[in-house]
Design a protein around this motif. Structure first.
Motif, PDB file in Angstrom:
ATOM      1  N   LEU A  45       0.804  -1.213   0.000  1.00 16.30           N
ATOM      2  CA  LEU A  45       0.000   0.000   0.000  1.00 16.30           C
ATOM      3  C   LEU A  45       0.844   1.273   0.000  1.00 16.30           C
ATOM      4  O   LEU A  45       0.576   2.189  -0.797  1.00 16.30           O
ATOM      5  CB  LEU A  45      -0.956  -0.022   1.200  1.00 16.30           C
ATOM      6  N   PRO A  46       1.893   1.423   0.834  1.00 17.91           N
ATOM      7  CA  PRO A  46       2.675   2.668   0.810  1.00 17.91           C
ATOM      8  C   PRO A  46       3.885   2.624  -0.118  1.00 17.91           C
ATOM      9  O   PRO A  46       4.648   3.582  -0.179  1.00 17.91           O
ATOM     10  CB  PRO A  46       3.129   2.811   2.269  1.00 17.91           C
ATOM     11  N   SER A  72       6.816   8.575  -6.975  1.00 18.49           N
ATOM     12  CA  SER A  72       6.228   9.067  -5.735  1.00 18.49           C
ATOM     13  C   SER A  72       4.704   9.172  -5.776  1.00 18.49           C
ATOM     14  O   SER A  72       4.075   9.044  -4.726  1.00 18.49           O
ATOM     15  CB  SER A  72       6.847  10.419  -5.358  1.00 18.49           C
ATOM     16  N   PRO A  73       4.040   9.398  -6.935  1.00 17.87           N
ATOM     17  CA  PRO A  73       2.568   9.438  -6.895  1.00 17.87           C
ATOM     18  C   PRO A  73       1.917   8.073  -6.705  1.00 17.87           C
ATOM     19  O   PRO A  73       0.715   8.016  -6.450  1.00 17.87           O
ATOM     20  CB  PRO A  73       2.197  10.026  -8.271  1.00 17.87           C
ATOM     21  N   ALA A  74       2.671   6.975  -6.830  1.00 17.12           N
ATOM     22  CA  ALA A  74       2.067   5.643  -6.814  1.00 17.12           C
ATOM     23  C   ALA A  74       1.263   5.357  -5.548  1.00 17.12           C
ATOM     24  O   ALA A  74       0.122   4.887  -5.637  1.00 17.12           O
ATOM     25  CB  ALA A  74       3.148   4.579  -7.022  1.00 17.12           C
ATOM     26  N   PRO A  75       1.774   5.602  -4.329  1.00 14.63           N
ATOM     27  CA  PRO A  75       0.963   5.287  -3.148  1.00 14.63           C
ATOM     28  C   PRO A  75      -0.312   6.104  -3.061  1.00 14.63           C
ATOM     29  O   PRO A  75      -1.362   5.597  -2.647  1.00 14.63           O
ATOM     30  CB  PRO A  75       1.892   5.593  -1.970  1.00 14.63           C
ATOM     31  N   ARG A 115      -6.017   6.187  -3.238  1.00 17.74           N
ATOM     32  CA  ARG A 115      -7.217   6.896  -3.686  1.00 17.74           C
ATOM     33  C   ARG A 115      -8.135   5.977  -4.478  1.00 17.74           C
ATOM     34  O   ARG A 115      -9.355   6.101  -4.391  1.00 17.74           O
ATOM     35  CB  ARG A 115      -6.808   8.105  -4.534  1.00 17.74           C
ATOM     36  N   VAL A 116      -7.558   5.045  -5.248  1.00 18.55           N
ATOM     37  CA  VAL A 116      -8.379   4.074  -5.964  1.00 18.55           C
ATOM     38  C   VAL A 116      -9.186   3.245  -4.972  1.00 18.55           C
ATOM     39  O   VAL A 116     -10.402   3.032  -5.153  1.00 18.55           O
ATOM     40  CB  VAL A 116      -7.487   3.175  -6.846  1.00 18.55           C
ATOM     41  N   ASP A 145       6.636  11.520  -1.490  1.00 22.36           N
ATOM     42  CA  ASP A 145       6.190  12.595  -2.372  1.00 22.36           C
ATOM     43  C   ASP A 145       6.065  13.858  -1.528  1.00 22.36           C
ATOM     44  O   ASP A 145       4.976  14.326  -1.208  1.00 22.36           O
ATOM     45  CB  ASP A 145       4.850  12.222  -3.001  1.00 22.36           C
ATOM     46  N   GLY A 146       7.215  14.426  -1.143  1.00 21.37           N
ATOM     47  CA  GLY A 146       7.191  15.593  -0.282  1.00 21.37           C
ATOM     48  C   GLY A 146       7.209  15.179   1.175  1.00 21.37           C
ATOM     49  O   GLY A 146       7.205  14.002   1.533  1.00 21.37           O
TER      50      GLY A 146
END
Length: 892
Positions: free
Chosen positions: A426-427, A455-458, A463-464, A771-772
């Motif tokens: 998940l992360p 980085s957008p993958a998790p 969100r899905v 991601d940040g």
């Protein structure tokens, strides 16, 4: 006086904040905390005061990150403000989004959107003086080289800034406007003409049809076009009247005011104030979904176990550049009986869960000692670590192998093992679907290799699942509408300027896993990440038949892994893992302790087997087929394998009789007895090698066989034959001839062949690439707001004039510093001090001294909002306050 006039007068009397810093200073603590929560990059490090917070909020990197986290309508509102006058009124913004005809949905959604932009410090000012922060305006406004994301170009004033006064007057004449005395009034007159819808319509009534076609092509963007030195008549008509203005040689642009008139006042072709609805593709009973997901979860565990079992004695070699070779990935896919992209996913999942790693170079030198519990303060290393270090120094190839965590994972109940894998999935930021594609340097991306982190993958993955959880239990979402919803929520995620017309959704086609994606195509990457999230969730058993299962919903609930813990340990002990495991456990069948033996030399396992039985049966028989029931086949080679492992024929008969619910078939009994009778009749040892047999006729048969020529055998005695091949080659050659030799030791005993499990030194799983900065918790937000408020009070506190050192620090002699600080401690007053810390960093602090002793001063530091102690020799000087600031009472 009308209410509108009174409102206008009130605005004139109260112009509102004059800067973003002032607007932030006027916020309450809750609003300031909301800003820091929505933009956590502003917290690292914590700003010293509101001015620094405002400065940081206006930097390019921070504004870009804030824009990336806006939904589509909020981004459209920011884009509209970027092409509106600065400042713009709320009504002007509404007109740009709703157009001349109005739009009730836009009007209803805009107040909350403006409040959101204000909360995130992208917009500030009153209702009649809305200002977009300067950096955002620079990013979203059109320039001489590119248009705005709205498709609008520069204004008339911007496009004519370098034009000669005579040319501007000629344009006025052609457009039917009177001459003016200066360029400023001429530009204003032309702008007013193009902003008037009716006058623009009258002007275009006499335009050639080809001219109107050109405007139709340019009106929604891009507004730029190319013209030759001698433009055609229909282009000359537009150029003469200023409907096309030159920007660079050979390039013309449709001015913004004219484009807005032709658009009916809309900044966007299609405003999207409402979020797209996720459609339901199918609806099934929740029990059916949970059962399907439970079966898939069991299959996922079997696949991962099969992968790790195949690498138990040492897996494939590590490429020089890192990762798995294409050949080894194909072999792994063959073992797992899945396509190569799917095999790459399982390999990456085991890697992310900390179950496999390189046995030599995965962990850097400074990590190896601290991550190992048996490494003492003197640098002691276990034998396996020293062996790995020696292999690296000698150039010996490194290999992938299971980690010690694999043994702990294998001993857990099935549901907890599954939760362990999900806590890594998940992360995780690695995207296995990219394997096989090319990176930015046109290099092939390999499994377990570098360059797979996205980085957008998790965020996309989570969100899905959240959108699926928003549906009723048993409902499967339509992937096309799910993707469109994600595009609406994050239109600028890792992308450049957004397209005005989104890519039409693809329907009716089930996406395939893997295949890679172009390194410079963020839109395609986001689409693929969504498709991969759906497929991975189905393969793992998070979803069943396209719908989110009950245990999948629990993944979005309780807290996840603890900070700094390994993936496995945290997953097994976290609250979320416990909840997920409890929900999944009833869906998984209980392991069986029996099989069904059949007369065709097969055994059928009607479900998962307990581990000792599965391991023993895996040695005695070969797996013929998998599925709901696993079929094992007994062959002479598999029985010989069990005998080589130290089992006797009697033990094998007892084992089968004990674990079979059916009588042991006679052919299987004969097979075991026949192989056992021949097993060990020949003995192979090391000379180079030799064959020993008490039956001379058997040796005669071997020497007479042509297939033994390559072994180069020579008879030394009636019962001994020597060979020039090594023992392993000799054993394999004799077995190929139909014999069943056994290896013997130097003492003449039969050597038992047991598999040697190879483990890497202790390894930590790969950390996700964030991601940040992480989202701050409530405690950090409260402390940060207090620190910013305290620093702001200190920064605005007045002080008496004093000599300043370079950098603005107060400068006084040591004696004056000591006397001033002691006097302040006795009177309870606050003073400014200049301080230089041990690293040489200088700062100014507003301090209320409490006591001075031993060369140190202890007091309440209003800048940090806490009690601190400073060494007197590090204080460069002190300055008294002109007046005591509000809230600056010393802490007693």
């Amino acid at each position: 006086m009308s209410a509108e006039q009174q409102h206008r007068d009130g605005q004139a009397a109260d112009p509102g904040p004059r800067s973003l810093a002032q607007a932030l200073r006027e916020r309450d603590d809750a609003s300031l905390g909301a800003l820091l929560r929505s933009r956590p990059d502003l917290l690292h490090p914590v700003p010293t005061d509101v001015t620094q917070l405002a400065t940081r909020a206006g930097t390019r990197a921070s504004v870009l990150r804030a824009l990336e986290h806006l939904d589509r309508f909020a981004l459209q509102a920011a884009e509209a403000l970027a092409v509106a006058p600065d400042p713009a009124s709320y009504q002007e913004l509404l007109d740009l989004l709703a157009g001349d005809d109005g739009d009730e949905e836009v009007a209803g959604a805009l107040p909350a959107t403006v409040a959101l932009l204000r909360e995130r410090a992208l917009v500030w000012g009153g209702e009649d003086r809305l200002r977009l922060v300067r950096t955002a305006r620079e990013l979203l406004a059109p320039s001489a080289s590119h248009s705005s994301p709205t498709g609008l170009g520069p204004s008339v004033a911007e496009a004519t800034s370098g034009m000669s006064p005579g040319r501007i007057q000629a344009i006025l004449t052609a457009a039917g406007l009177p001459h003016t005395h200066d360029t400023v009034s001429a530009v204003a007159a032309l702008s007013a003409l193009f902003a008037d819808r009716e006058r623009v319509a009258e002007l275009l009534e006499g335009a050639p049809e080809a001219s109107r076609e050109v405007l139709t092509r340019l009106v929604w963007g891009p507004p730029y076009g190319q013209v030759t030195a001698e433009p055609a008549a229909h282009l000359r008509w537009l150029l003469d009247r200023g409907l096309l203005l030159p920007t660079t040689p050979g390039t013309v642009v449709l001015p913004r005011e004219a484009a807005l008139s032709l658009r009916g006042g809309r900044a966007h072709r299609v405003p999207e104030p409402t979020r797209p609805r996720v459609a339901v593709a199918a609806e099934r009973k929740p029990q059916v979904v949970d059962a399907a997901a439970g079966g898939q979860a069991l299959a996922a565990l079997d696949t991962v176990e099969e992968l790790l079992r195949s690498w138990d004695e040492g897996g494939p070699a590590v490429l020089r550049a890192g990762g798995l070779s294409i050949r080894d990935l194909k072999r792994t896919a063959t073992v797992l009986e899945v396509p190569e992209p799917v095999a790459a996913f399982w390999v990456e999942l085991a890697y992310a869960a900390g179950l496999i790693a390189s046995d030599g170079g995965y962990v850097e030198e400074h990590h190896e000692r601290h991550d190992r519990p048996d490494a003492d303060a003197e640098g002691y290393e276990d034998e396996e670590t020293r062996d790995a270090r020696t292999r690296r120094r000698s150039g010996e190839a490194e290999h992938y192998a299971p980690t010690p965590e694999y043994d702990a994972w294998r001993d857990l109940p099935p549901a907890e093992r599954w939760a362990w894998l999900l806590e890594a999935w998940l992360p995780g930021t690695r995207a296995p679907g990219l394997i096989g594609g090319r990176d930015g340097r046109d290099r092939t991306l390999s499994a377990l290799g570098p360059g797979l982190d996205r980085s957008p993958a998790p965020e996309v993955r989570r969100r899905v699942l959240e959108l699926m959880a928003g549906l009723e239990p048993g409902q499967a979402p339509d992937p096309a509408t799910l993707l469109e919803r994600l595009r609406w929520e994050r239109p600028l995620r890792s992308a450049g300027p957004r397209r005005e017309q989104p890519e039409p959704p693809r329907t009716g086609v089930r996406p395939a896993y893997g295949g890679g994606v172009a390194a410079n195509d963020p839109e395609a990457l986001r689409t693929k990440l969504t498709e991969w999230a759906l497929l991975e969730a189905e393969m793992l058993g998070v979803t069943g038949r396209g719908a989110l299962a009950t245990h999948g919903r629990a993944l979005l609930g309780a807290e996840g892994r603890s900070e700094g813990a390994g993936a496995g340990t945290a997953a097994a002990g976290s609250a979320r893992a416990a909840v997920v495991a409890a929900l999944l456990a009833p869906l998984l069948p209980e392991p069986l302790d029996h099989v069904l033996l059949q007369a065709d030399l097969t055994a059928v396992a009607p479900g998962p087997l307990v581990r000792p039985l599965a391991e023993a049966l895996g040695v005695l028989a070969d797996v013929e087929s998998k599925g709901g029931a696993t079929v094992y086949r007994f062959t002479p080679g598999s029985v010989r394998r069990a005998l080589d492992a130290g089992r006797s024929a009697t033990e094998l008969h007892a084992f089968l009789d004990r674990h079979s619910r059916t009588p042991v078939p006679q052919p299987l009994t004969y097979l075991i007895d026949d192989v056992a009778r021949r097993h060990g009749l020949l003995r192979v040892g090391a000379a180079s090698s030799y064959v020993r047999c008490d039956d001379e006729s058997v040796l005669d048969e071997i020497l007479a066989d042509r297939r033994a020529t390559a072994l180069r055998l020579r008879r030394l005695a009636p019962t001994v034959v020597a060979a020039q091949a090594d023992p392993r080659t000799l054993i394999e050659g004799l077995r190929a001839m139909g014999f069943a030799p056994a290896a013997e030791s130097a003492e003449g005993d039969v050597m038992i062949a047991r598999p040697h499990a190879h483990r890497t030194p202790p390894r930590t799983p790969p950390a996700p690439v964030p991601d940040g900065p992480p989202a701050p918790d409530a405690t950090l937000l409260t402390a940060a707001v207090r620190a910013v408020r305290a620093g702001d009070r200190a920064a605005t506190a007045p002080r008496k004039e004093t000599p300043q050192a370079p950098g603005g620090l107060p400068r006084t002699s040591p004696a004056d510093t000591l006397a001033t600080v002691q006097a302040a401690a006795m009177t309870g007053e606050s003073v400014w001090i200049g301080h230089v810390n041990a690293e040489g960093a200088a700062s100014q602090r507003l301090l209320a001294p409490l006591r001075v002793e031993g060369g140190y001063v202890t007091g309440y530091d209003h800048t940090a909002d806490e009690v601190r102690t400073y060494a007197l020799h590090r204080i460069t000087g002190v300055a008294e306050l002109a007046d005591k600031p509000d809230g600056a009472e010393p802490a007693r």
